[in-house]
Design an enzyme around this catalytic site. Structure first.
Site, PDB file in Angstrom:
ATOM      1  N   SER A 134       4.697 104.816 106.378  1.00  0.00           N
ATOM      2  CA  SER A 134       3.383 104.313 106.811  1.00  0.00           C
ATOM      3  C   SER A 134       2.474 104.281 105.602  1.00  0.00           C
ATOM      4  O   SER A 134       2.723 104.977 104.607  1.00  0.00           O
ATOM      5  CB  SER A 134       2.779 105.257 107.858  1.00  0.00           C
ATOM      6  OG  SER A 134       1.438 104.913 108.140  1.00  0.00           O
ATOM      7  N   TYR A 147       0.076 114.007 110.816  1.00  0.00           N
ATOM      8  CA  TYR A 147       0.785 112.726 110.655  1.00  0.00           C
ATOM      9  C   TYR A 147       0.892 112.402 109.164  1.00  0.00           C
ATOM     10  O   TYR A 147       1.959 112.039 108.668  1.00  0.00           O
ATOM     11  CB  TYR A 147       0.047 111.623 111.419  1.00  0.00           C
ATOM     12  CG  TYR A 147       0.789 110.302 111.431  1.00  0.00           C
ATOM     13  CD1 TYR A 147       1.999 110.162 112.102  1.00  0.00           C
ATOM     14  CD2 TYR A 147       0.280 109.183 110.765  1.00  0.00           C
ATOM     15  CE1 TYR A 147       2.688 108.947 112.107  1.00  0.00           C
ATOM     16  CE2 TYR A 147       0.948 107.970 110.775  1.00  0.00           C
ATOM     17  CZ  TYR A 147       2.153 107.854 111.437  1.00  0.00           C
ATOM     18  OH  TYR A 147       2.838 106.649 111.441  1.00  0.00           O
TER      19      TYR A 147
HETATM   20  N1  NAP Z   1       2.670 101.302 115.062  1.00  0.00           N
HETATM   21  C1  NAP Z   1       2.026 101.544 113.937  1.00  0.00           C
HETATM   22  O1  NAP Z   1       0.804 101.284 113.807  1.00  0.00           O
HETATM   23  C2  NAP Z   1       2.773 102.109 112.758  1.00  0.00           C
HETATM   24  C3  NAP Z   1       2.208 101.964 111.478  1.00  0.00           C
HETATM   25  C4  NAP Z   1       2.878 102.484 110.381  1.00  0.00           C
HETATM   26  C5  NAP Z   1       4.074 103.137 110.551  1.00  0.00           C
HETATM   27  N2  NAP Z   1       4.594 103.293 111.810  1.00  0.00           N
HETATM   28  C6  NAP Z   1       5.867 104.005 111.923  1.00  0.00           C
HETATM   29  O2  NAP Z   1       6.832 103.131 112.439  1.00  0.00           O
HETATM   30  C7  NAP Z   1       7.844 103.864 113.117  1.00  0.00           C
HETATM   31  C8  NAP Z   1       8.136 103.214 114.464  1.00  0.00           C
HETATM   32  O3  NAP Z   1       6.932 103.228 115.210  1.00  0.00           O
HETATM   33  P1  NAP Z   1       6.625 102.193 116.389  1.00  0.00           P
HETATM   34  O4  NAP Z   1       5.211 101.778 116.195  1.00  0.00           O
HETATM   35  O5  NAP Z   1       7.688 101.179 116.491  1.00  0.00           O
HETATM   36  O6  NAP Z   1       6.680 103.222 117.637  1.00  0.00           O
HETATM   37  P2  NAP Z   1       7.165 103.042 119.158  1.00  0.00           P
HETATM   38  O7  NAP Z   1       6.955 101.658 119.617  1.00  0.00           O
HETATM   39  O8  NAP Z   1       6.503 104.164 119.889  1.00  0.00           O
HETATM   40  O9  NAP Z   1       8.743 103.330 119.060  1.00  0.00           O
HETATM   41  C9  NAP Z   1       9.214 104.590 118.670  1.00  0.00           C
HETATM   42  C10 NAP Z   1      10.713 104.603 118.723  1.00  0.00           C
HETATM   43  O10 NAP Z   1      11.160 105.899 118.291  1.00  0.00           O
HETATM   44  C11 NAP Z   1      12.036 106.426 119.295  1.00  0.00           C
HETATM   45  N3  NAP Z   1      11.917 107.879 119.279  1.00  0.00           N
HETATM   46  C12 NAP Z   1      10.812 108.645 119.493  1.00  0.00           C
HETATM   47  N4  NAP Z   1      11.114 109.944 119.406  1.00  0.00           N
HETATM   48  C13 NAP Z   1      12.441 110.006 119.118  1.00  0.00           C
HETATM   49  C14 NAP Z   1      13.346 111.060 118.894  1.00  0.00           C
HETATM   50  N5  NAP Z   1      12.962 112.356 118.967  1.00  0.00           N
HETATM   51  N6  NAP Z   1      14.658 110.774 118.637  1.00  0.00           N
HETATM   52  C15 NAP Z   1      15.067 109.478 118.581  1.00  0.00           C
HETATM   53  N7  NAP Z   1      14.251 108.436 118.760  1.00  0.00           N
HETATM   54  C16 NAP Z   1      12.953 108.702 119.040  1.00  0.00           C
HETATM   55  C17 NAP Z   1      11.624 105.773 120.601  1.00  0.00           C
HETATM   56  O11 NAP Z   1      12.703 105.660 121.523  1.00  0.00           O
HETATM   57  P3  NAP Z   1      13.003 106.706 122.711  1.00  0.00           P
HETATM   58  O12 NAP Z   1      11.703 107.014 123.379  1.00  0.00           O
HETATM   59  O13 NAP Z   1      14.011 105.982 123.559  1.00  0.00           O
HETATM   60  O14 NAP Z   1      13.604 107.898 122.022  1.00  0.00           O
HETATM   61  C18 NAP Z   1      11.266 104.364 120.104  1.00  0.00           C
HETATM   62  O15 NAP Z   1      12.441 103.584 119.996  1.00  0.00           O
HETATM   63  C19 NAP Z   1       7.328 105.309 113.215  1.00  0.00           C
HETATM   64  O16 NAP Z   1       7.969 106.110 112.243  1.00  0.00           O
HETATM   65  C20 NAP Z   1       5.847 105.176 112.905  1.00  0.00           C
HETATM   66  O17 NAP Z   1       5.327 106.351 112.317  1.00  0.00           O
HETATM   67  C21 NAP Z   1       3.983 102.769 112.914  1.00  0.00           C
END
Ligand code: NAP
Length: 236
Positions: A134, A147
């Site tokens: 991030s 975070y």
């Molecule tokens: N959205 C943003 O603004 C943003 C910005 C910068 C970086 N990021 C980073 O991008 C990455 C993905 O985020 P996203 O926005 O796509 O989030 P999301 O839509 O909430 O998806 C999160 C994913 O992680 C899985 N997950 C959560 N806990 C888990 C665990 N303990 N073991 C295995 N899988 C797990 C969830 O699946 P299940 O619930 O089925 O396990 C889901 O597939 C993260 O690392 C986040 O920090 C996000």
């Protein structure tokens, strides 16, 4: 035209939705053999893909999921450490379960995935290890202390591994997006349509950058990709 990712074998964590799902779909469309890891184990209906149920906080479960991928497809070329969670607010007020979850999923989950994947990447004579970190891994934000800590840790870990793995032909890349409109961003009382979410990037925008890194010729390594929505500040 045939893709450079045709028949490459990829393991993506957090692939059931959001950024991980977008990355898995793009890899699949490029002809890669894809394992989608998440707690639900959803394979998104991608033909020939492998859905694996695995909680990244559990080192043994991650090792088994990587082993299942190698057994199914015959090796491993790409690992994407994407699973992540976030919770925001003053440090002293944060629910401790959420504090632990951010460290356990974002940081330890990345270490578990890397530990399981690296021997297989090295055995293939090279590959790619990416973390969806991030911009919070590059810059501190108010209300994001834990975070930030988990994401700075993830970024530092991948940066150091790049030194260690370069001679093995393994490229290590940090993907550092700003705001992305996923369920993650809708957390903490936010809902689709709220002004805070206006102009955020899409999960596909992030997948584009992941694909850009993976599609570089093997002579080129992309170490850190930092990118933001047009309306977000320029820090970091
Ligand atoms: N959205 C943003 O603004 C943003 C910005 C910068 C970086 N990021 C980073 O991008 C990455 C993905 O985020 P996203 O926005 O796509 O989030 P999301 O839509 O909430 O998806 C999160 C994913 O992680 C899985 N997950 C959560 N806990 C888990 C665990 N303990 N073991 C295995 N899988 C797990 C969830 O699946 P299940 O619930 O089925 O396990 C889901 O597939 C993260 O690392 C986040 O920090 C996000």
């Amino acid at each position: 035209m045939s893709s450079v990712l045709q028949d490459r074998i990829a393991f993506v964590t957090g692939a059931s939705r959001g950024i991980g799902a977008a990355v898995a779909r793009r890899l699949h469309a490029a002809g890669a053999k894809v394992a989608l890891a998440s707690r639900s184990g959803d394979d998104l209906g991608l033909e020939g893909a492998l859905g694996v149920a695995c909680d990244v906080t559990d080192r043994g479960a991650v090792a088994s999921a990587v082993d299942a991928t190698v057994s199914q497809f015959g090796g491993l070329d790409i690992a994407v450490c994407n699973a992540g969670v976030g919770a925001y607010g003053d440090f002293v007020s944060l629910d401790w379960d959420k504090v632990e979850a951010m460290v356990d999923v974002n940081l330890m989950g990345t270490l578990h995935t890397a530990r399981a994947a690296i021997p297989h990447l090295v055995a293939r004579g090279g590959g790619d290890l990416l973390a969806v970190a991030s911009v919070a891994g590059l810059r501190a934000f108010p209300g994001e202390s834990v975070y930030n800590a988990s994401k700075f840790g993830q970024v530092g870990f991948i940066r150091s591994l790049d030194h260690e793995l370069r001679d093995h032909g393994v490229r290590c890349t940090n993907i550092c997006p700003g705001g992305v409109a996923t369920e993650f961003a809708f957390g903490d009382g936010r809902e689709p349509g709220m002004p805070e979410l206006d102009g955020m990037m899409s999960a596909e925008d992030v997948a584009d950058v992941v694909m850009f890194a993976l599609e570089r010729p093997r002579s080129v390594r992309l170490l850190t990709a930092s990118f933001r929505p047009a309306g977000e500040g320029s820090w970091g």
